[in-house]
Design a protein around this motif. Structure first.
Motif, PDB file in Angstrom:
ATOM      1  N   GLU A 199     -18.765  -5.225  70.263  1.00 35.77           N
ATOM      2  CA  GLU A 199     -19.187  -6.006  69.013  1.00 35.77           C
ATOM      3  C   GLU A 199     -18.815  -7.566  69.788  1.00 35.77           C
ATOM      4  N   ASP A 200     -19.244  -8.288  68.574  1.00 37.50           N
ATOM      5  CA  ASP A 200     -19.090  -9.762  68.930  1.00 37.50           C
ATOM      6  C   ASP A 200     -19.903 -10.317  70.301  1.00 37.50           C
ATOM      7  N   GLY A 201     -21.066  -9.747  71.082  1.00 39.38           N
ATOM      8  CA  GLY A 201     -21.593  -9.797  72.346  1.00 39.38           C
ATOM      9  C   GLY A 201     -20.399  -9.507  72.928  1.00 39.38           C
ATOM     10  N   VAL A 202     -19.723  -8.260  72.856  1.00 32.68           N
ATOM     11  CA  VAL A 202     -19.163  -7.581  73.668  1.00 32.68           C
ATOM     12  C   VAL A 202     -18.871  -5.918  73.720  1.00 32.68           C
ATOM     13  N   LEU A 203     -19.866  -5.627  75.212  1.00 34.39           N
ATOM     14  CA  LEU A 203     -19.454  -3.951  74.907  1.00 34.39           C
ATOM     15  C   LEU A 203     -18.527  -3.859  76.102  1.00 34.39           C
ATOM     16  N   THR A 204     -17.939  -2.284  75.321  1.00 35.73           N
ATOM     17  CA  THR A 204     -16.901  -2.168  76.065  1.00 35.73           C
ATOM     18  C   THR A 204     -17.206  -0.229  76.259  1.00 35.73           C
ATOM     19  N   PHE A 205     -17.392  -0.098  77.195  1.00 33.37           N
ATOM     20  CA  PHE A 205     -17.370   1.832  77.608  1.00 33.37           C
ATOM     21  C   PHE A 205     -16.213   1.867  77.233  1.00 33.37           C
ATOM     22  N   PHE A 206     -15.949   3.125  76.816  1.00 32.53           N
ATOM     23  CA  PHE A 206     -14.824   4.251  77.507  1.00 32.53           C
ATOM     24  C   PHE A 206     -14.579   5.731  77.016  1.00 32.53           C
ATOM     25  N   THR A 207     -13.536   5.964  77.885  1.00 31.25           N
ATOM     26  CA  THR A 207     -13.521   7.797  78.034  1.00 31.25           C
ATOM     27  C   THR A 207     -12.632   8.146  77.264  1.00 31.25           C
ATOM     28  N   GLU A 208     -12.986   9.585  76.981  1.00 31.64           N
ATOM     29  CA  GLU A 208     -11.670   9.929  75.482  1.00 31.64           C
ATOM     30  C   GLU A 208     -11.185   8.500  75.024  1.00 31.64           C
ATOM     31  N   GLU A 209     -11.209   8.021  74.686  1.00 27.93           N
ATOM     32  CA  GLU A 209     -11.476   6.871  73.949  1.00 27.93           C
ATOM     33  C   GLU A 209     -10.513   5.829  74.155  1.00 27.93           C
ATOM     34  N   GLU A 210     -10.456   5.624  75.680  1.00 30.68           N
ATOM     35  CA  GLU A 210      -9.608   4.772  76.160  1.00 30.68           C
ATOM     36  C   GLU A 210     -10.607   3.610  77.026  1.00 30.68           C
ATOM     37  N   PRO A 211     -10.575   2.668  76.426  1.00 26.95           N
ATOM     38  CA  PRO A 211     -11.007   1.659  76.899  1.00 26.95           C
ATOM     39  C   PRO A 211     -10.818   1.523  78.226  1.00 26.95           C
ATOM     40  N   VAL A 212     -12.371   0.792  79.267  1.00 29.50           N
ATOM     41  CA  VAL A 212     -12.601   1.320  80.334  1.00 29.50           C
ATOM     42  C   VAL A 212     -13.883   0.472  80.992  1.00 29.50           C
ATOM     43  N   ILE A 213     -14.424   0.050  80.878  1.00 24.39           N
ATOM     44  CA  ILE A 213     -15.130  -0.866  81.057  1.00 24.39           C
ATOM     45  C   ILE A 213     -16.005  -2.059  79.826  1.00 24.39           C
ATOM     46  N   ARG A 214     -15.384  -3.012  80.416  1.00 28.05           N
ATOM     47  CA  ARG A 214     -15.569  -4.199  79.184  1.00 28.05           C
ATOM     48  C   ARG A 214     -17.034  -5.080  80.084  1.00 28.05           C
ATOM     49  N   PHE A 215     -17.489  -5.288  78.856  1.00 26.04           N
ATOM     50  CA  PHE A 215     -19.391  -6.229  79.762  1.00 26.04           C
ATOM     51  C   PHE A 215     -18.679  -7.355  78.399  1.00 26.04           C
ATOM     52  N   ASP A 216     -19.976  -8.832  79.479  1.00 24.94           N
ATOM     53  CA  ASP A 216     -20.481  -9.878  78.450  1.00 24.94           C
ATOM     54  C   ASP A 216     -21.612  -9.530  78.625  1.00 24.94           C
ATOM     55  N   GLU A 217     -22.498 -10.054  76.818  1.00 24.53           N
ATOM     56  CA  GLU A 217     -24.153  -9.799  77.285  1.00 24.53           C
ATOM     57  C   GLU A 217     -24.961 -11.103  77.511  1.00 24.53           C
ATOM     58  N   VAL A 218     -25.586 -10.848  78.654  1.00 21.96           N
ATOM     59  CA  VAL A 218     -26.094 -11.951  78.744  1.00 21.96           C
ATOM     60  C   VAL A 218     -27.641 -12.155  78.371  1.00 21.96           C
ATOM     61  N   SER A 219     -28.076 -13.315  77.771  1.00 24.89           N
ATOM     62  CA  SER A 219     -28.453 -14.001  76.895  1.00 24.89           C
ATOM     63  C   SER A 219     -30.481 -14.112  77.884  1.00 24.89           C
ATOM     64  N   GLN A 220     -31.181 -13.342  76.521  1.00 22.58           N
ATOM     65  CA  GLN A 220     -32.460 -13.167  76.924  1.00 22.58           C
ATOM     66  C   GLN A 220     -32.875 -14.591  76.609  1.00 22.58           C
ATOM     67  N   ASP A 221     -33.022 -15.271  75.787  1.00 25.26           N
ATOM     68  CA  ASP A 221     -33.361 -16.234  75.034  1.00 25.26           C
ATOM     69  C   ASP A 221     -33.696 -17.774  76.402  1.00 25.26           C
ATOM     70  N   LEU A 222     -34.379 -18.348  77.269  1.00 22.11           N
ATOM     71  CA  LEU A 222     -35.194 -18.930  77.965  1.00 22.11           C
ATOM     72  C   LEU A 222     -34.989 -20.204  77.630  1.00 22.11           C
ATOM     73  N   SER A 223     -35.181 -20.630  76.564  1.00 16.63           N
ATOM     74  CA  SER A 223     -35.327 -22.253  75.830  1.00 16.63           C
ATOM     75  C   SER A 223     -34.252 -23.099  76.662  1.00 16.63           C
ATOM     76  N   GLY A 224     -34.318 -23.830  77.018  1.00 21.34           N
ATOM     77  CA  GLY A 224     -33.278 -24.885  77.196  1.00 21.34           C
ATOM     78  C   GLY A 224     -32.371 -24.782  78.788  1.00 21.34           C
ATOM     79  N   THR A 225     -32.989 -23.853  79.353  1.00 23.46           N
ATOM     80  CA  THR A 225     -32.453 -22.800  81.157  1.00 23.46           C
ATOM     81  C   THR A 225     -33.386 -23.449  82.184  1.00 23.46           C
TER      82      THR A 225
END
Length: 246
Positions: free
Chosen positions: A110-136
């Motif tokens: 959701e909104d660029g955030v990946l959340t992993f759950f174990t038995e419906e409890e959030p355990v790890i959250r990630f932010d997406e890394v853009s694969q757009d190389l333009s302007g880098t």
């Protein structure tokens, strides 16, 4: 009429299920932000290919198979890892991360955030890394030579700039390299590479380094951004350039 209404409601519910919440993870890259509610103060990454999750636990590289369907995900085998040793806080966080990762059973995006759950409890959250190389902009870490991957010379500033208009500019310590590039969905190609014609005597090996980086750049056919690292590989899936963001 009541039966038709129920059918329509179920159809709408099924349609709503195909949202970003259950996006296909293949081809995506992420950096962990929290583990068991604790902020992550170093780089932990997760990169999904068709059926493999790989990345860095902060010290060691890890990889293993994953299976995902709708919002469920599982890791059927133990992760393989390298065996490096780092500072104790980093090792403790890495151990905790891999332990929690093995027990994950569902996910949400959701909104660029990946959340992993174990038995419906959030355990790890990630932010997406853009694969757009333009302007880098990037600095070279190592490049491929006949004898294998070679680190760049110490105290030599190298850079690769990928402009939004599709042009590239690079410098491996002596000459300015220019050309154009295309990068999309993991596919990379450069063209029209040319450079100035200066000769630099010092440090030893500088001109060989420059030629090697240009050759590697010309051979690149694929790419991936993981954390702060850009990796380019050739048509045989051999890594030809590794860079870090500037």
């Amino acid at each position: 009429m009541k039966r038709i209404g129920v059918i329509l409601a179920l159809a709408l519910m099924a349609g709503c299920g195909q949202t970003e919440d259950t996006m296909d993870l293949s081809g995506t890259s992420w950096t962990a932000s929290t583990i068991a509610g604790d902020d992550v103060d170093h780089t932990i990454t997760a990169v999904f290919s068709d059926d493999t999750l790989s990345g860095s636990g902060g010290c060691n590289r890890y990889n293993g198979a994953y299976e995902a369907h709708d919002s469920t995900i599982s890791f059927p085998q133990a992760f393989m890892t390298t065996l490096m040793a780092c500072d104790e806080p980093v090792m403790l966080m890495e151990s905790r991360y891999l332990e929690l990762l093995a027990g994950v059973d569902s996910y949400r995006v959701e909104d660029g955030v990946l959340t992993f759950f174990t038995e419906e409890e959030p355990v790890i959250r990630f932010d997406e890394v853009s694969q757009d190389l333009s302007g880098t902009s990037w600095s070279v870490i190592d490049y491929l030579t006949e004898s294998g991957r070679t680190s760049v010379l110490s105290d030599v500033d190298t850079m690769l700039e990928l402009a939004e208009d599709g042009t590239l500019r690079a410098n491996a310590g002596c000459n300015t390299i220019s050309g154009t590039y295309e990068a999309d969905a993991g596919v990379f190609a450069s063209s029209g590479l040319g450079m100035t014609e200066m000769y630099c005597e010092k440090p030893d090996g500088l001109m060989e380094q420059e030629a090697g980086i240009v050759e590697a750049l010309a051979a690149a056919r694929g790419y991936s951004v993981e954390g702060h690292t850009l990796t380019l590989w050739d048509a045989d899936d051999v890594i030809v350039l590794t860079m870090t963001s500037r």
